[in-house]
Design an enzyme around this catalytic site. Structure first.
Site, short mmCIF file in Angstrom:
data_model
loop_
_atom_site.label_atom_id
_atom_site.label_comp_id
_atom_site.label_asym_id
_atom_site.label_seq_id
_atom_site.Cartn_x
_atom_site.Cartn_y
_atom_site.Cartn_z
N GLU B 46 0.88 -1.16 0.00
CA GLU B 46 0.00 0.00 0.00
C GLU B 46 0.92 1.21 0.00
OE1 GLU B 46 -2.93 -0.46 3.15
OE2 GLU B 46 -3.21 1.70 3.10
N ASP B 57 -5.63 10.57 9.42
CA ASP B 57 -4.41 9.93 9.88
C ASP B 57 -3.89 10.52 11.18
OD1 ASP B 57 -3.54 7.86 7.95
OD2 ASP B 57 -3.80 9.50 6.53
#
Lengths: 407, 271
Positions: B46, B57
């Site tokens: 990823e 995040d």
């Protein structure tokens, strides 16, 4: 979607104003956003909610705010037989000193209806943070305000006010450590506390239903203005002028007039050191469409789609985006958007103080500066309403510093 | 992608999905990491597309994104990384993860074509929920890219079919209500969530957010089809930087060593 014969039908059911707006949030928040939308729809259909909102606006905020004919300012800006008759919508006289409280009251009443027991908010200049901390004190709900570390230094008195009001102020150290990062951090908090927390967003931006909901709560400004100008002049105004950061005071004033074809509307963005310098906060004049903070709208960004830091002397306009409905009104041409530099705003700040004995917020000073640019070209029977969105007491340290005065 | 999960099923084990941000901490180091991940035990890669405002995040990936941007990474350099990677690795599935604005700015249709041509297999775009993702999903499908959607603990049974309807490749289950790299989910909750997802879909289920140790990776691997390790891996990169924020000696080996450890954890998950 919006029919051609009205500008007041948006957003559509998915929260879009044309291509703008929407719900660009992480999946964790989607169910919550949908729940806020449903709760807001139900509240709107409940007259008890409107009654409660009106009660607090009248008895706590001190509404209606006056519509004041600024005679000396009108005279000062006139040229020969030209010059508009200028009215000021006195949002600066609201409790906490700006229009922000209208929206905070509406949202906290909704949060209570939803059974939420904790409030979060972001703030740049601290005005929205103070207004949120205020309503949280009033309703005894714990409050956490995210504020960029840089802004906390610039706006120390407001940090103290929030703390006095019982709010926890969390310094945001990520990114550029300003308003956009405070918004990111508030969203991160919300993702982690979806069950008990309500996020009071301070402007007409963010994921649907916030842009429409904040506009609706602020529309009391325009609704009152319609009544007041009819009482004073017996007719609609010819133009409305308001400053634009995220754009909530402007949406609040403009929205009730959008379908009055004879009313011209002007939004004034912050040009900072000048659009050409690259150091400004004029998302419409100097940006392009993108997706940030839950909505598609005009943004300040580089060629790779990275968000740029905004600049304005006024911390309340210092944001690299703008509400999506403004982006739509800009592209549809219904509202004109212009920009005013730091220097021009500072001049208008001093001018209104000296001529009318009213110290305007630096944000609102941008709108006043633009009025000074155009008033002398308008006929003497031109009626103009300027939204004096906040008072300037909070800006005294900033202005003193620029003018080299010691406090 | 399907072949990869087929192979994992054949080996009766779960896969390891390893996340790094493209260009973190610099182009050359990031490329060395990317090219070493598969050999170190990553089954799927990823690759993060850095963004200035990564609002879902936590601190680790925020810092990683900013390091990458500071070193000059853009969406174009990330695609170039993939092209270079594909010169030597034709098999390891690679998905790009990030936020929509850089893609929108690049031009959505151009982006999906360029990504497919570079050798990307799928896309995870955090701030495009099903309600908004048609403008990316439809051109991506035409270009042959999977759009991998996220399911979360807040995605209830009523909503789950909406999320799963157009997802492809695998389903990414976010195991906590929170941002990346913070708390970890209880393994019993993960097991329950995975079986709930399996009642709704035949797609493989990868589980991420908060997996920090080989043991946790093993626990997830015991119930899911893949375990995603992101923040913990990126923290090893951060720990390998010198005082000036440059890659110190041994950084690549440290990171790949960490991936090997995680891979062993995952491989031991069903034993």
């Amino acid at each position: 979607m919006t029919q051609a014969n009205t500008y007041r039908a948006g957003p559509d059911e998915d929260g879009h104003f044309g291509i703008f707006g929407g719900r660009y949030v992480a999946e964790t928040l989607m169910p919550l956003i949908l729940a806020v939308e449903q709760a807001y729809d139900e509240a709107q259909a409940d007259s008890a909610f409107a009654d409660e909102f009106r009660y607090y606006l009248e008895h706590y905020v001190g509404r209606p705010s006056p519509l004041f004919h600024a005679q000396r300012l009108s005279e000062h800006f006139s040229k020969g037989d030209k010059g508009a008759k200028i009215y000021l919508k006195r949002e600066d006289l609201n409790h906490t000193g700006a229009h922000k409280i209208n929206n905070c009251l509406g949202q906290i009443l909704l949060a209570r209806r939803m059974g939420k027991t904790r409030i979060i908010a972001e703030t740049g200049a601290g005005q929205h943070g103070v207004a949120t901390a205020t309503v949280c004190a009033l309703f005894d709900i714990p409050c956490t305000v995210y504020m960029g570390e840089v802004d906390m230094e610039r706006q120390a008195p407001n940090v103290f006010r929030m703390k006095l009001l019982g709010a926890e102020v969390v310094p945001v150290k990520s990114g550029t450590r300003t308003l956009k990062d405070a918004l990111n951090e508030a969203l991160r908090d919300w993702v982690a506390n979806v069950d008990d927390t309500f996020y009071i967003i301070g402007t007409v931006a963010g994921p649907h239903p916030y842009p429409a909901m904040v506009r609706d709560f602020q529309a009391v400004i325009g609704d009152e203005t319609r009544e007041q100008i009819m009482a004073a002049e017996g007719r609609m105004p010819d133009s409305l002028v308001a400053c634009i950061g995220g754009g909530s005071n402007a949406m609040g004033l403009f929205y009730p007039f959008l379908d009055d074809a004879g009313v011209r509307m002007i939004g004034v963005e912050a040009a900072g050191h000048g659009i050409a310098s690259g150091e400004h906060a004029a998302s419409l004049t100097g940006g392009r469409p993108g997706v940030l903070h839950g909505n598609r709208t005009y943004l300040l960004q580089d060629d790779d789609g990275q968000i740029k830091e905004a600049h304005s002397i006024s911390a309340g306009l210092d944001y690299p985006g703008v509400g999506p409905e403004h982006s739509w009104l800009y592209e549809s041409g219904r509202v004109d958007y212009v920009s005013i530099t730091d220097e021009q705003a500072l001049e208008a700040f001093q001018l209104l103080t000296q001529l009318e004995g009213i110290i305007p917020a630096l944000e609102s000073s941008h709108a006043l500066a633009h009025v000074g640019e155009i008033s002398g070209t308008l006929p003497a029977d031109h009626i103009m309403v300027v939204n004096l969105s906040g008072r300037g007491d909070k800006d005294i340290p900033t202005v003193a510093k620029v003018l080299d005065m010691e406090l | 992608m399907a072949a990869c999960f087929e192979r994992l099923r054949g080996e009766s084990r779960a896969g390891l999905v390893a996340f790094i941000t493209g260009g973190d901490p610099d182009a050359a180091t990031s490329q060395a990491l990317l090219e070493g991940l598969a050999e170190a035990g990553a089954d799927i890669i990823e690759l993060g597309m850095p963004f200035s405002d990564p609002m879902a995040d936590g601190p680790s990936i925020q810092a990683s994104s900013l390091r990458a941007l500071k070193s000059g990474a853009t969406l174009r350099t990330v695609l170039q990384q993939v092209r270079d990677f594909r010169k030597s690795d034709h098999h390891t599935p690679l998905v790009l993860m990030g936020y929509y604005n850089p893609i929108y700015t690049y031009g959505t249709e151009d982006f999906v074509c360029d990504a497919a041509e570079a050798g990307v297999d799928g896309l995870i775009v955090v701030d495009l929920p099903p309600e908004e993702d048609a403008e990316l999903r439809e051109p991506a499908a035409k270009a042959g890219l999977h759009c991998i959607r996220l399911a979360t603990p807040t995605t209830d049974d009523a909503r789950l079919p909406v999320v799963l309807a157009n997802t492809g490749g695998f389903v990414y289950y976010v195991s906590i209500t929170g941002i990346t790299g913070t708390t970890s989910a209880a393994s019993t909750d993960v097991a329950e969530a995975v079986s709930r997802l399996r009642r709704h879909t035949g797609l493989p289920v990868a589980v991420g957010f908060g997996i920090k140790t080989p043991q946790q990776a093993g626990e997830v691997a015991g119930v899911a089809d893949a375990a995603v390790v992101g923040s913990a891996l990126v923290d090893v990169i951060a720990a390998g930087l010198d005082g000036q924020g440059k890659a110190g000696p041994g950084l690549v080996e440290e990171v790949l060593g960490f991936v090997s450890g995680m891979s062993k954890g995952v491989r031991g998950g069903r034993s």
